[in-house]
Design a protein around this motif. Structure first.
Motif, short mmCIF file in Angstrom:
data_model
loop_
_atom_site.label_atom_id
_atom_site.label_comp_id
_atom_site.label_asym_id
_atom_site.label_seq_id
_atom_site.Cartn_x
_atom_site.Cartn_y
_atom_site.Cartn_z
N ASP A 101 0.83 -1.27 -0.04
CA ASP A 101 -0.08 0.02 0.00
C ASP A 101 0.81 1.34 -0.08
OD1 ASP A 101 -2.45 -1.58 -0.26
OD2 ASP A 101 -2.49 -1.38 1.85
N THR A 102 0.12 2.34 -0.27
CA THR A 102 0.73 3.58 -0.76
C THR A 102 0.54 4.93 0.14
OG1 THR A 102 0.03 4.48 -2.67
CG2 THR A 102 1.59 2.73 -2.79
N GLY A 103 -0.36 4.55 1.00
CA GLY A 103 -1.09 5.63 1.57
C GLY A 103 -1.77 6.68 0.75
N VAL A 104 -2.13 7.82 1.59
CA VAL A 104 -3.05 8.98 0.80
C VAL A 104 -1.86 9.88 -0.13
CG1 VAL A 104 -4.47 9.24 2.84
CG2 VAL A 104 -2.37 10.58 2.87
N LYS A 105 -2.51 10.41 -0.91
CA LYS A 105 -1.86 11.63 -2.01
C LYS A 105 -0.65 12.26 -1.22
CE LYS A 105 -2.35 14.42 -5.94
NZ LYS A 105 -3.43 15.31 -6.67
N GLY A 106 0.53 12.38 -1.63
CA GLY A 106 1.46 13.26 -1.02
C GLY A 106 2.34 12.48 0.08
N SER A 107 2.07 11.24 0.00
CA SER A 107 2.95 10.45 1.10
C SER A 107 4.38 9.83 0.60
CB SER A 107 2.07 9.19 1.64
OG SER A 107 0.96 9.93 2.31
N GLU A 108 4.40 10.24 -0.84
CA GLU A 108 5.69 9.54 -1.30
C GLU A 108 6.92 9.86 -0.62
OE1 GLU A 108 4.55 12.97 -3.64
OE2 GLU A 108 3.36 11.29 -2.76
N ASP A 109 7.35 11.15 -0.33
CA ASP A 109 8.60 11.51 0.44
C ASP A 109 8.71 10.74 1.59
OD1 ASP A 109 9.00 13.13 -1.74
OD2 ASP A 109 8.47 14.90 -0.80
N LYS A 110 7.57 10.73 2.37
CA LYS A 110 7.92 10.04 3.76
C LYS A 110 8.19 8.51 3.67
CE LYS A 110 5.06 13.36 6.38
NZ LYS A 110 3.84 13.24 7.22
N ILE A 111 7.53 7.83 2.48
CA ILE A 111 7.63 6.62 2.24
C ILE A 111 8.92 6.18 1.75
CG2 ILE A 111 7.08 4.62 0.68
CD1 ILE A 111 4.24 5.86 0.80
N ILE A 112 9.58 7.01 0.76
CA ILE A 112 10.95 6.98 0.43
C ILE A 112 12.09 7.18 1.50
CG2 ILE A 112 12.58 7.85 -1.30
CD1 ILE A 112 10.36 8.69 -2.98
N GLU A 113 11.76 8.21 2.26
CA GLU A 113 12.51 8.36 3.58
C GLU A 113 12.69 7.21 4.42
OE1 GLU A 113 12.89 11.35 7.31
OE2 GLU A 113 11.38 11.74 5.88
N MET A 114 11.51 6.49 4.76
CA MET A 114 11.49 5.32 5.55
C MET A 114 12.37 4.11 4.98
SD MET A 114 7.90 3.10 6.52
CE MET A 114 8.02 1.62 7.09
#
Length: 306
Positions: A39-52
Motif C-alpha cells: 500500500d502507498t497511503g494518501v496522496k502526498g505521502s511519497e517522500d515519507k515512504i521513500i525516507e522510511m
C-alpha cells in the motif's frame, strides 16, 4: 502526527500516514530478494515512504514490487508519484484491476451508515480510478506473488471486490488491509488518534457485507498472532485472538450497520468493474449533517486525499 515507522514483526515494518498505514516486508527469498511495499497511503505521502525505505534499506533503495491490498484512495494515493521514482511492478487481485486501469470507478461512499464524523465526510473520498496499467500485474491465485514467496495471498472481498490480505505462516503474521481494522474508522477521534478497537471494515466504503463477513471468518480461522491492518495499531497475542474471534462470531451484530445503501443489497462487480449499485437512501438529518461536516473539513481533507 508522527510518521515515524514501527516494527510489526521480524522483517516487517509499518508507518502511519495520517489515519492509514503502509508496510514494508524484507524478503529472505524470492525474486531479487530485497523488500516489498504494501500500500502507498494518501496522496502526498511519497517522500515519507521513500525516507522510511532509505532509513531501513539504504540510500537509493527501491522495492522489488508494490502490492496493493486494494485500490481505494487512501491505499493507492501516492502510487503514481512513487512509480515515477521507482519503476517497479504493482501487484493486485484481478478483480481490482478495473479501478487501477481507468476502466471503472468504485461505488460511492455510504454516508448513511453512522458511526461518526469520518462517515459524514466520506462522500469526499475519491472513488474514481487511476491508471497505472504499465506497471500493473495480476496476482495469480495459485502462485501468489513471486517477490513474496513465503507469504500467502488470501482473497478477502467485501470492502472491495479484489481486496487481498497477506499471511506469513512461519510466525502467523497477517497484513489484513481493510478486511477488518484495529480502530473505529468511522470515528474521527478513534481513527486519527489510533485508539485500539478491533472492528469490521470501514462501514462507509464497504459495498458487500455478506462477502465481508466471510472474509473476516476466513482470516480468524488462521489464528494469527500478529495483525497489521490498514487503519489502527498492531495487535498481538491473546488480545488479538480473543477480539478477532469475537468479531468473527458476531460480525453481523458488531460490524454491519443497521441501515445503509449496501446493507440489504450489495454492489455487484466483475473483472470489468462495477455492474450494479443499489439506490441511495438518505434523510434530512443526514443531509444537514453532511453539509455541516463538509463546511468544517472539506478543504483539509480534499487537500490530503486528492
Amino acid at each position: 502526527m508522527s510518521s515515524k515507522y514501527f516494527q510489526v514483526g521480524q522483517g516487517v515494518w509499518g508507518m502511519r500516514l495520517l489515519f492509514v498505514n503502509i508496510y514494508m516486508i524484507a524478503n529472505r527469498r524470492g525474486v531479487g530478494k530485497g523488500w516489498v511495499l504494501v500500500d502507498t497511503g494518501v496522496k502526498g505521502s511519497e517522500d515519507k515512504i521513500i525516507e522510511m525505505a532509505e532509513s531501513l534499506f539504504g540510500l537509493g533503495t527501491k522495492p522489488t514490487a508494490i502490492v496493493l491490498t486494494h485500490g481505494h484512495a487512501d491505499h493507492s494515493g501516492s502510487l503514481k508519484a512513487l512509480l515515477k521514482h521507482w519503476n517497479v511492478p504493482v501487484y493486485v487481485h484481478p478483480l481490482e484491476v478495473p479501478y487501477l486501469t481507468g476502466r471503472s470507478s468504485y461505488p460511492p461512499a455510504d454516508t448513511s451508515v453512522g458511526g461518526g464524523f469520518m462517515t459524514l465526510i466520506s462522500w469526499m473520498w475519491r472513488t474514481t480510478p487511476i491508471n497505472v496499467s504499465r506497471n500493473l500485474r495480476e496476482i495469480d491465485p495459485y502462485d501468489g506473488i513471486p517477490e513474496l514467496p513465503e507469504w500467502k495471498v488470501i482473497h478477502t472481498p467485501g470492502h472491495t471486490p479484489g481486496h487481498i490480505s497477506l499471511f506469513f505462516p512461519l510466525n502467523t503474521t497477517l497484513i489484513a488491509g481493510d478486511a477488518f481494522t484495529t480502530t473505529r474508522t468511522e470515528s474521527a477521534i478513534y481513527a486519527l488518534s489510533y485508539i485500539k478497537k478491533i472492528s469490521g471494515p470501514p462501514k462507509y466504503l464497504t459495498t458487500d457485507w455478506y462477502a465481508a463477513a466471510r472474509s473476516v471468518r476466513k482470516l480468524a480461522a488462521l489464528q494469527p498472532r500478529i495483525v497489521a491492518t490498514g487503519h489502527g495499531p498492531v495487535m498481538r497475542g491473546r488480545e488479538l485472538l480473543t477480539s478477532l474471534s469475537f468479531l468473527a462470531n458476531r460480525f453481523e451484530a458488531l460490524a454491519v450497520p443497521k441501515e445503509g445503501r449496501y446493507v440489504r443489497s450489495s454492489a455487484i462487480a466483475d473483472e470489468n468493474g462495477v455492474r450494479y449499485i443499489p439506490p441511495q437512501t438518505t434523510n434530512r438529518k443526514q443531509t444537514v449533517g453532511l453539509a455541516l461536516a463538509a463546511s468544517v473539513a472539506a478543504f483539509w481533507l480534499v487537500k490530503q486525499l486528492w
